[in-house]
Write a protein that holds these residues in place. Structure first.
Motif, PDB file in Angstrom:
ATOM      1  N   GLU A  73      66.083  94.046  16.437  1.00  0.00           N
ATOM      2  CA  GLU A  73      65.104  93.408  17.061  1.00  0.00           C
ATOM      3  C   GLU A  73      65.043  94.087  18.568  1.00  0.00           C
ATOM      4  N   ILE A  74      63.783  94.469  18.893  1.00  0.00           N
ATOM      5  CA  ILE A  74      63.577  94.924  20.098  1.00  0.00           C
ATOM      6  C   ILE A  74      62.847  94.167  21.154  1.00  0.00           C
ATOM      7  N   VAL A  75      63.528  94.297  22.160  1.00  0.00           N
ATOM      8  CA  VAL A  75      62.813  93.324  23.475  1.00  0.00           C
ATOM      9  C   VAL A  75      62.431  94.173  24.592  1.00  0.00           C
ATOM     10  N   LEU A  76      61.212  94.154  25.043  1.00  0.00           N
ATOM     11  CA  LEU A  76      60.511  94.978  26.014  1.00  0.00           C
ATOM     12  C   LEU A  76      60.257  94.071  27.266  1.00  0.00           C
ATOM     13  N   LYS A  77      61.011  94.669  28.367  1.00  0.00           N
ATOM     14  CA  LYS A  77      60.532  93.755  29.532  1.00  0.00           C
ATOM     15  C   LYS A  77      59.977  94.733  30.761  1.00  0.00           C
ATOM     16  N   ALA A  78      58.664  94.538  30.885  1.00  0.00           N
ATOM     17  CA  ALA A  78      57.905  95.254  31.919  1.00  0.00           C
ATOM     18  C   ALA A  78      57.907  94.401  33.183  1.00  0.00           C
ATOM     19  N   SER A  79      57.762  95.131  34.222  1.00  0.00           N
ATOM     20  CA  SER A  79      57.685  94.657  35.622  1.00  0.00           C
ATOM     21  C   SER A  79      56.692  95.536  36.618  1.00  0.00           C
ATOM     22  N   VAL A  80      55.850  94.886  37.231  1.00  0.00           N
ATOM     23  CA  VAL A  80      54.887  95.326  38.116  1.00  0.00           C
ATOM     24  C   VAL A  80      55.919  95.771  39.283  1.00  0.00           C
ATOM     25  N   ILE A  81      55.891  96.967  39.820  1.00  0.00           N
ATOM     26  CA  ILE A  81      56.507  97.298  40.917  1.00  0.00           C
ATOM     27  C   ILE A  81      55.626  97.502  42.043  1.00  0.00           C
ATOM     28  N   ASP A  82      54.287  97.933  41.935  1.00  0.00           N
ATOM     29  CA  ASP A  82      53.310  98.158  42.838  1.00  0.00           C
ATOM     30  C   ASP A  82      52.095  98.021  42.517  1.00  0.00           C
ATOM     31  N   ILE A  83      50.978  97.713  43.234  1.00  0.00           N
ATOM     32  CA  ILE A  83      49.911  97.416  43.017  1.00  0.00           C
ATOM     33  C   ILE A  83      48.891  97.927  44.181  1.00  0.00           C
ATOM     34  N   ASP A  84      47.789  98.830  43.756  1.00  0.00           N
ATOM     35  CA  ASP A  84      46.783  98.905  44.940  1.00  0.00           C
ATOM     36  C   ASP A  84      45.562  99.019  44.130  1.00  0.00           C
ATOM     37  N   GLU A  85      44.554  99.308  44.810  1.00  0.00           N
ATOM     38  CA  GLU A  85      42.955  98.810  44.296  1.00  0.00           C
ATOM     39  C   GLU A  85      42.667  99.222  42.883  1.00  0.00           C
ATOM     40  N   ARG A  86      43.413 100.595  42.531  1.00  0.00           N
ATOM     41  CA  ARG A  86      42.922 100.896  41.434  1.00  0.00           C
ATOM     42  C   ARG A  86      44.059 101.212  40.405  1.00  0.00           C
ATOM     43  N   ASN A  87      45.467 101.549  40.880  1.00  0.00           N
ATOM     44  CA  ASN A  87      46.588 101.730  40.201  1.00  0.00           C
ATOM     45  C   ASN A  87      47.826 100.561  40.175  1.00  0.00           C
ATOM     46  N   THR A  88      48.352 100.298  39.140  1.00  0.00           N
ATOM     47  CA  THR A  88      49.519  99.418  38.832  1.00  0.00           C
ATOM     48  C   THR A  88      50.336 100.158  38.669  1.00  0.00           C
ATOM     49  N   GLU A  89      51.810 100.235  39.246  1.00  0.00           N
ATOM     50  CA  GLU A  89      53.035 100.761  38.639  1.00  0.00           C
ATOM     51  C   GLU A  89      53.921  99.887  38.086  1.00  0.00           C
ATOM     52  N   LEU A  90      54.425 100.366  36.890  1.00  0.00           N
ATOM     53  CA  LEU A  90      55.252  99.429  36.179  1.00  0.00           C
ATOM     54  C   LEU A  90      56.668 100.133  35.752  1.00  0.00           C
ATOM     55  N   GLU A  91      57.548  99.385  35.711  1.00  0.00           N
ATOM     56  CA  GLU A  91      58.933  99.729  35.002  1.00  0.00           C
ATOM     57  C   GLU A  91      59.040  98.941  33.723  1.00  0.00           C
ATOM     58  N   CYS A  92      59.715  99.728  32.874  1.00  0.00           N
ATOM     59  CA  CYS A  92      59.835  98.866  31.621  1.00  0.00           C
ATOM     60  C   CYS A  92      61.355  99.085  30.940  1.00  0.00           C
ATOM     61  N   GLU A  93      62.006  98.170  30.316  1.00  0.00           N
ATOM     62  CA  GLU A  93      63.361  98.476  29.708  1.00  0.00           C
ATOM     63  C   GLU A  93      62.898  98.074  28.201  1.00  0.00           C
ATOM     64  N   LEU A  94      63.444  99.107  27.163  1.00  0.00           N
ATOM     65  CA  LEU A  94      63.338  98.609  25.912  1.00  0.00           C
ATOM     66  C   LEU A  94      64.746  98.362  25.632  1.00  0.00           C
ATOM     67  N   ILE A  95      65.350  97.007  25.183  1.00  0.00           N
ATOM     68  CA  ILE A  95      66.547  96.403  24.869  1.00  0.00           C
ATOM     69  C   ILE A  95      66.615  96.440  23.389  1.00  0.00           C
ATOM     70  N   ALA A  96      67.687  96.677  22.576  1.00  0.00           N
ATOM     71  CA  ALA A  96      68.057  96.760  21.381  1.00  0.00           C
ATOM     72  C   ALA A  96      69.661  96.531  21.254  1.00  0.00           C
ATOM     73  N   ASN A  97      69.907  95.459  20.438  1.00  0.00           N
ATOM     74  CA  ASN A  97      71.403  95.111  20.100  1.00  0.00           C
ATOM     75  C   ASN A  97      71.915  94.682  21.790  1.00  0.00           C
ATOM     76  N   ASN A  98      71.160  94.077  22.583  1.00  0.00           N
ATOM     77  CA  ASN A  98      71.477  93.572  23.916  1.00  0.00           C
ATOM     78  C   ASN A  98      71.862  94.671  24.750  1.00  0.00           C
TER      79      ASN A  98
END
Length: 120
Positions: A73-98
């Protein structure tokens, strides 16, 4: 956060692992949807309310840390790390089996409504 249940046809070779391209696709989609949800929230609107807000992938990098079982079972956790007028920077982790199996960074670029139309 998002949960994803791989199916047998999402396999790689060997067939007991999730395909890397499928991994990239679900991370990309989750990050873009996270950017869109954030933009609606900042605009004080419910998702889909009023004029549509769209993003496209501008930059995307993945770090595959370990194979992902096709039965996990896959869990995805995305976080916004920076935002400007046009761009959103994100980081994401894919977690499997904890365990974190993939880390990603993505730049979501806001695009106009007409970009979504055919020939846009």
């Amino acid at each position: 956060m998002c949960q994803f249940s791989p199916q047998a046809y999402h396999c790689a070779a060997p067939t007991h692992f999730l395909n890397g391209g499928i991994i990239a696709t679900v991370i990309d989609c989750h990050c873009i949807c996270t950017a869109m949800a954030g933009a609606y929230r900042r605009a004080g609107r419910e998702i889909g309310e009023g004029e549509a807000i769209w993003y496209a992938t501008g930059r995307f990098s993945l770090e595959y840390l370990r194979p992902v079982s096709i039965n996990a079972e896959i869990v995805l956790k995305a976080s916004v790390i920076d935002i400007d007028e046009r761009n959103t920077e994100l980081e994401c982790e894919l977690i499997a089996n904890n365990k974190t199996a993939v880390r990603a960074k993505l730049t979501a670029v806001r695009v106009p409504e007409q970009w979504m139309a055919a020939g846009g």
